[in-house]
Design an enzyme around this catalytic site. Structure first.
Site, PDB file in Angstrom:
ATOM      1  N   GLY A  78      43.906 -87.698  28.658  1.00 22.22           N
ATOM      2  CA  GLY A  78      42.085 -86.926  29.216  1.00 22.22           C
ATOM      3  C   GLY A  78      41.628 -87.864  28.066  1.00 22.22           C
ATOM      4  O   GLY A  78      40.499 -88.781  28.844  1.00 22.22           O
ATOM      5  N   CYS A  79      41.532 -88.220  26.790  1.00 18.83           N
ATOM      6  CA  CYS A  79      41.017 -88.925  25.889  1.00 18.83           C
ATOM      7  C   CYS A  79      41.386 -90.156  26.581  1.00 18.83           C
ATOM      8  O   CYS A  79      40.352 -91.044  26.802  1.00 18.83           O
ATOM      9  CB  CYS A  79      41.259 -88.524  24.917  1.00 18.83           C
TER      10      CYS A  79
END
Length: 155
Positions: free
Chosen positions: A46-47
């Site tokens: 996600g990051c």
């Protein structure tokens, strides 16, 4: 749980090391709009998606007068690997003691996979040229967030 910031609040000042260990101070960016986003951990799916979205939008954000800073609890060495692996072209800052995360209300209790945990709350702020918060968004989604932020900013 730290206090959350609201539009109109003075943005907490900070000086943090970047991926190369150079200090970056928010006050040195006065006179510009600065997007400050907090993310849990470099090189996680996600990051990575979020950082790449900011990277891919950076030229148009900068053309509209915005600088971008990403902040996580990761050490500078990990941030350097993240930057190199994914071609991140804006400063990634290290806040391992979570003082800045806490000052922005971006560290505390959150729900993850249905459980209450304490950790980084994915959050994005826009700090205006005078150092005040003009956008405060908590619990943002990694995917699609940059596009939503651009719409919110009228870009």
């Amino acid at each position: 749980m730290s206090e959350r910031l609201s539009v109109g609040d003075v943005a907490p000042d900070f000086t943090l090391p970047d991926a190369d260990g150079n200090e970056v101070a928010l006050k040195d960016l006065r006179g510009k709009n600065v997007i400050v986003y907090f993310y849990p951990a470099a090189m996680t799916p996600g990051c990575t998606k979020q950082a790449c979205d900011f990277r891919d939008s950076l030229d148009s954000l900068q053309a509209a007068g915005y600088a971008v800073l990403g902040i996580s609890p990761d050490k500078p060495a990990k941030l350097a690997k993240f930057r190199e692996r994914d071609g991140v072209t804006f400063p990634l800052l290290s806040d391992p003691d979570k003082q800045v995360l806490t000052a922005y209300g971006a560290f505390g209790e959150k729900t993850m996979y249905g459980k209450k945990v304490t950790g980084v709350i994915r959050s994005t702020f826009v700090v205006d040229p005078e150092g005040k918060v003009s956008v405060a968004q908590y619990n943002v989604k990694a995917t699609g967030h940059v596009a939503k932020l651009r719409r919110d900013l009228g870009l």
